[in-house]
Design a protein around this motif. Structure first.
Motif, PDB file in Angstrom:
ATOM      1  N   VAL A  54      -2.608   4.306   6.899  1.00 29.16           N
ATOM      2  CA  VAL A  54      -2.772   5.526   6.145  1.00 29.16           C
ATOM      3  C   VAL A  54      -2.609   5.371   4.535  1.00 29.16           C
ATOM      4  O   VAL A  54      -1.540   4.977   4.032  1.00 29.16           O
ATOM      5  N   ALA A  55      -3.543   5.730   3.636  1.00 33.41           N
ATOM      6  CA  ALA A  55      -3.320   5.768   2.326  1.00 33.41           C
ATOM      7  C   ALA A  55      -2.294   6.568   1.712  1.00 33.41           C
ATOM      8  O   ALA A  55      -2.332   8.024   2.231  1.00 33.41           O
ATOM      9  N   PRO A  56      -1.571   6.248   0.801  1.00 32.75           N
ATOM     10  CA  PRO A  56      -0.424   7.227   0.170  1.00 32.75           C
ATOM     11  C   PRO A  56      -1.216   8.239  -0.594  1.00 32.75           C
ATOM     12  O   PRO A  56      -2.287   8.204  -1.074  1.00 32.75           O
ATOM     13  N   SER A  57      -0.557   9.495  -0.623  1.00 29.64           N
ATOM     14  CA  SER A  57      -1.144  10.392  -1.362  1.00 29.64           C
ATOM     15  C   SER A  57      -0.794  10.237  -2.985  1.00 29.64           C
ATOM     16  O   SER A  57       0.557   9.736  -3.162  1.00 29.64           O
ATOM     17  N   PRO A  58      -1.665  10.232  -3.658  1.00 29.93           N
ATOM     18  CA  PRO A  58      -1.360   9.935  -5.395  1.00 29.93           C
ATOM     19  C   PRO A  58      -0.489  11.020  -5.875  1.00 29.93           C
ATOM     20  O   PRO A  58      -0.607  12.204  -5.641  1.00 29.93           O
ATOM     21  N   ALA A  59       0.048  10.418  -6.907  1.00 29.85           N
ATOM     22  CA  ALA A  59       0.845  11.412  -7.710  1.00 29.85           C
ATOM     23  C   ALA A  59       0.517  11.195  -9.287  1.00 29.85           C
ATOM     24  O   ALA A  59       0.070  10.021  -9.599  1.00 29.85           O
ATOM     25  N   PRO A  73      12.745   0.833  -1.537  1.00 29.20           N
ATOM     26  CA  PRO A  73      11.754   1.169  -2.410  1.00 29.20           C
ATOM     27  C   PRO A  73      12.351   1.366  -3.684  1.00 29.20           C
ATOM     28  O   PRO A  73      13.500   1.840  -3.972  1.00 29.20           O
ATOM     29  N   LEU A  74      11.620   1.187  -4.745  1.00 27.13           N
ATOM     30  CA  LEU A  74      12.039   1.418  -6.100  1.00 27.13           C
ATOM     31  C   LEU A  74      11.359   2.719  -6.507  1.00 27.13           C
ATOM     32  O   LEU A  74      10.212   2.724  -6.642  1.00 27.13           O
ATOM     33  N   SER A  75      12.180   3.331  -7.046  1.00 30.46           N
ATOM     34  CA  SER A  75      11.903   4.551  -7.359  1.00 30.46           C
ATOM     35  C   SER A  75      11.394   4.796  -8.815  1.00 30.46           C
ATOM     36  O   SER A  75      11.662   3.813  -9.567  1.00 30.46           O
ATOM     37  N   GLY A  76      10.721   5.979  -9.548  1.00 33.75           N
ATOM     38  CA  GLY A  76      10.323   6.038 -10.589  1.00 33.75           C
ATOM     39  C   GLY A  76       9.120   5.899 -11.157  1.00 33.75           C
ATOM     40  O   GLY A  76       8.705   5.708 -12.032  1.00 33.75           O
ATOM     41  N   LEU A  77       8.304   5.122  -9.981  1.00 33.20           N
ATOM     42  CA  LEU A  77       6.939   4.715  -9.908  1.00 33.20           C
ATOM     43  C   LEU A  77       5.966   5.712  -9.471  1.00 33.20           C
ATOM     44  O   LEU A  77       6.536   6.622  -8.428  1.00 33.20           O
ATOM     45  N   PRO A  78       4.876   5.724  -9.805  1.00 32.39           N
ATOM     46  CA  PRO A  78       3.881   6.655  -8.777  1.00 32.39           C
ATOM     47  C   PRO A  78       3.816   6.158  -7.449  1.00 32.39           C
ATOM     48  O   PRO A  78       3.993   5.265  -7.106  1.00 32.39           O
ATOM     49  N   THR A  79       3.521   7.277  -6.855  1.00 29.54           N
ATOM     50  CA  THR A  79       3.173   7.158  -5.323  1.00 29.54           C
ATOM     51  C   THR A  79       1.829   6.536  -5.229  1.00 29.54           C
ATOM     52  O   THR A  79       0.927   7.268  -4.990  1.00 29.54           O
ATOM     53  N   THR A  80       1.714   5.158  -5.170  1.00 34.56           N
ATOM     54  CA  THR A  80       0.332   4.612  -4.890  1.00 34.56           C
ATOM     55  C   THR A  80       0.623   3.118  -4.656  1.00 34.56           C
ATOM     56  O   THR A  80       1.747   2.695  -4.169  1.00 34.56           O
ATOM     57  N   ASP A  81      -0.200   2.233  -4.548  1.00 42.61           N
ATOM     58  CA  ASP A  81      -0.184   0.859  -4.117  1.00 42.61           C
ATOM     59  C   ASP A  81       0.173   0.176  -5.330  1.00 42.61           C
ATOM     60  O   ASP A  81      -0.310   0.558  -6.341  1.00 42.61           O
ATOM     61  N   PHE A  82       0.747  -1.044  -5.043  1.00 37.54           N
ATOM     62  CA  PHE A  82       1.080  -1.872  -5.916  1.00 37.54           C
ATOM     63  C   PHE A  82       0.664  -3.320  -5.754  1.00 37.54           C
ATOM     64  O   PHE A  82       0.942  -3.800  -4.810  1.00 37.54           O
ATOM     65  N   ASN A  83      -0.598  -3.917  -6.486  1.00 39.06           N
ATOM     66  CA  ASN A  83      -0.956  -5.115  -6.218  1.00 39.06           C
ATOM     67  C   ASN A  83      -0.437  -6.327  -7.111  1.00 39.06           C
ATOM     68  O   ASN A  83      -0.845  -7.357  -6.862  1.00 39.06           O
ATOM     69  N   SER A 129       0.852  -1.360  -0.204  1.00 42.31           N
ATOM     70  CA  SER A 129      -0.024  -0.073  -0.002  1.00 42.31           C
ATOM     71  C   SER A 129       0.872   1.233  -0.168  1.00 42.31           C
ATOM     72  O   SER A 129       0.265   2.215  -0.372  1.00 42.31           O
ATOM     73  N   GLN A 130       2.147   1.117   0.185  1.00 40.05           N
ATOM     74  CA  GLN A 130       2.994   2.250   0.145  1.00 40.05           C
ATOM     75  C   GLN A 130       4.104   2.156  -0.869  1.00 40.05           C
ATOM     76  O   GLN A 130       5.112   2.586  -0.881  1.00 40.05           O
ATOM     77  N   GLY A 131       3.970   1.407  -2.083  1.00 45.50           N
ATOM     78  CA  GLY A 131       4.748   1.434  -3.072  1.00 45.50           C
ATOM     79  C   GLY A 131       5.419   0.013  -3.214  1.00 45.50           C
ATOM     80  O   GLY A 131       4.854  -1.029  -2.577  1.00 45.50           O
ATOM     81  N   LEU A 132       6.276   0.022  -4.210  1.00 43.85           N
ATOM     82  CA  LEU A 132       7.110  -1.497  -4.415  1.00 43.85           C
ATOM     83  C   LEU A 132       8.452  -1.516  -3.720  1.00 43.85           C
ATOM     84  O   LEU A 132       9.126  -0.589  -3.917  1.00 43.85           O
ATOM     85  N   PHE A 133       8.761  -2.464  -3.179  1.00 44.50           N
ATOM     86  CA  PHE A 133      10.120  -2.623  -2.554  1.00 44.50           C
ATOM     87  C   PHE A 133      10.489  -3.856  -2.880  1.00 44.50           C
ATOM     88  O   PHE A 133      10.012  -4.732  -3.354  1.00 44.50           O
ATOM     89  N   ASP A 149      -3.888  -1.106  -8.914  1.00 45.73           N
ATOM     90  CA  ASP A 149      -5.337  -0.684  -9.071  1.00 45.73           C
ATOM     91  C   ASP A 149      -5.383   0.795  -8.244  1.00 45.73           C
ATOM     92  O   ASP A 149      -6.496   0.785  -7.716  1.00 45.73           O
ATOM     93  N   GLY A 150      -4.527   1.644  -8.233  1.00 43.95           N
ATOM     94  CA  GLY A 150      -4.597   2.550  -7.323  1.00 43.95           C
ATOM     95  C   GLY A 150      -5.582   3.781  -7.867  1.00 43.95           C
ATOM     96  O   GLY A 150      -5.956   3.850  -8.977  1.00 43.95           O
ATOM     97  N   ASP A 151      -6.058   4.604  -6.746  1.00 46.91           N
ATOM     98  CA  ASP A 151      -7.344   5.370  -7.105  1.00 46.91           C
ATOM     99  C   ASP A 151      -6.810   6.744  -7.832  1.00 46.91           C
ATOM    100  O   ASP A 151      -5.528   6.967  -7.941  1.00 46.91           O
ATOM    101  N   GLN A 152      -7.678   7.440  -8.413  1.00 47.31           N
ATOM    102  CA  GLN A 152      -7.623   8.593  -9.117  1.00 47.31           C
ATOM    103  C   GLN A 152      -6.637   8.614 -10.356  1.00 47.31           C
ATOM    104  O   GLN A 152      -5.816   9.508 -10.561  1.00 47.31           O
TER     105      GLN A 152
END
Length: 426
Positions: free
Chosen positions: A378-383, A259-269, A244-248, A286-289
């Protein structure tokens, strides 16, 4: 012999037009296109997992909400119901060591096994106390299940199941990392009493679990785990965790995570390694917004390309698998919970390595369907992110060729003008 000016110009224009059409066709090949309907004449249902047969890559299995397990023998053009009486399934997997053997985890009927590439199935629930099977992992004769009430294993081809604990957790993802003697197990949860964390690790199958530390966020729920088929940038095969806080990622058996950078700040399922090349990674969200979609890396996660052109607007990707065809084909499913629409899509990726095939120039893991997250998370802020990466290299080549054609026309006109001045004077 001098060619008429109009003939020269028309020939050059025709060549330029043809080149632009080729570029347009090439760009169109990098778009996602819809697969066949699950049931013609009715809306598709959400797909939580897709599996590809290694023996016959055109054979697909899909775990769905409402239609249970579906099977396709033509890369998703048509589908048939595989398990009668089962309406909800979370996960499907083929056994890499027994390519005709497949497993399906259902929402209320436990685990099913097929030994004929998904044509017929039988329940295999002896010793399994939780019949809500959310994740499956297989390695060297060992099968590990993540359920709504903990983890189970079988070492007799699903003949019997033994509890590995974590009964208070709904385990959305499991992973097996082999070692010289035994295995390292990972279990990721997205609901339940997580305590100090939602990613757990056990050395061997004794069920002695410890919360993963090493810079891994303790309040991040885990939806996906993936283990590479070989070493890639470290001393051990890497492991990816979609949270829920990115890809590790870890390259030292889970001792440390980054954490792997260069990706949106969102969840990765969804996290998926290319089995033929551990440097190539696919992830889904399947991140929101509008933050969801599919992303690909060809360099161990150092850089990423968005692959979303042709997917629905603001895609929520719920399942993904790689077909080892030539070129490789990526299959993904998307779902919109607002209007209930769902669909499956496919795209060719010539840059992907296929066993025994050299990849061509670059073109343009398994989901565990999420239960409601623990309320303390806490849900991460979308980017904002790019809507996809067009084939810029192809357009650059086209532009260079068109500029060269323009230069040829200019030189030709200049030479003709000079000859006219010599003949007729200023």
């Amino acid at each position: 012999m001098r060619f008429p000016r109009r003939l020269v110009l028309s020939t050059l224009i025709a060549l330029a037009t043809g080149l632009l059409l080729m570029v347009a066709a090439s760009a169109a090949d990098t778009r996602w296109t819809s697969t066949g309907a699950q049931q013609p004449g009715t809306p598709d249902r959400p797909v939580w997992s897709i599996a590809v047969s290694l023996t016959h890559p055109s054979v697909l299995l899909a775990a769905t909400q409402g239609r249970g397990v579906l099977r396709s023998g033509d890369s998703g053009a048509t589908w048939t119901t595989a398990i009668a009486g089962v309406d909800g399934a979370w996960v499907v997997r083929f056994d890499p060591n027994q390519p005709l053997t497949a497993y399906a985890g259902t929402q209320a009927a436990g685990i099913y096994k097929s030994i004929d590439e998904g044509k017929t199935w039988a329940a295999q629930n002896h010793g399994l106390n939780s019949l809500d099977v959310r994740s499956i992992e297989l390695s060297s004769g060992l099968i590990v299940l993540g359920t709504a009430q903990g983890v189970y294993y079988s070492d007799d081809a699903a003949g019997s199941w033994h509890s590995l604990g974590l009964d208070s957790l709904s385990v959305a993802a499991v992973a097996i990392l082999p070692k010289a003697a035994g295995v390292t197990l990972f279990a990721g949860a997205d609901n339940g009493s997580g305590g100090a964390g939602y990613l757990m690790k056990s050395e061997g199958i004794a069920g002695s679990w410890a919360v993963v530390k090493g810079n891994f966020p303790g309040d991040a729920v885990v939806a996906s785990l993936a283990v590479a088929s070989a070493v890639s940038g470290g001393s051990d095969p890497p492991v990816l965790a979609g949270t829920s806080q990115g890809l590790f990622r870890t390259d030292d058996r889970g001792a440390t995570w980054a954490p792997l950078s260069g990706l949106p700040t969102t969840d990765f399922n969804i996290a998926l390694f290319n089995p033929a090349n551990p440097d190539q990674i696919y992830v889904g969200s399947d991140g929101d917004q509008g933050n969801g979609g599919v992303f690909r890396s060809l360099d161990r996660g150092a850089s990423w390309t968005g692959l979303s052109v042709g997917l629905p607007v603001k895609p929520r990707v719920t399942a993904m698998a790689l077909q080892p065809l030539n070129p490789a084909q990526l299959v993904a499913a998307a779902w919109n919970p607002t209007d209930g629409s769902a669909g499956a899509y496919r795209i060719a990726d010539p840059a992907a390595t296929v066993a025994g095939v050299t990849p061509t120039a670059a073109a343009s893991g398994t989901i565990r369907a999420s239960s409601p997250s623990n309320p303390t998370v806490v849900a991460p802020s979308p980017a904002r992110r790019s809507a996809g990466s067009p084939a810029y290299g192809t357009y650059v080549v086209a532009l260079v060729v068109l500029l060269a054609l323009g230069a040829v026309v200019w030189v030709r006109r200049w030479r003709i003008g000079r000859e006219d001045r010599r003949t007729y004077g200023p």
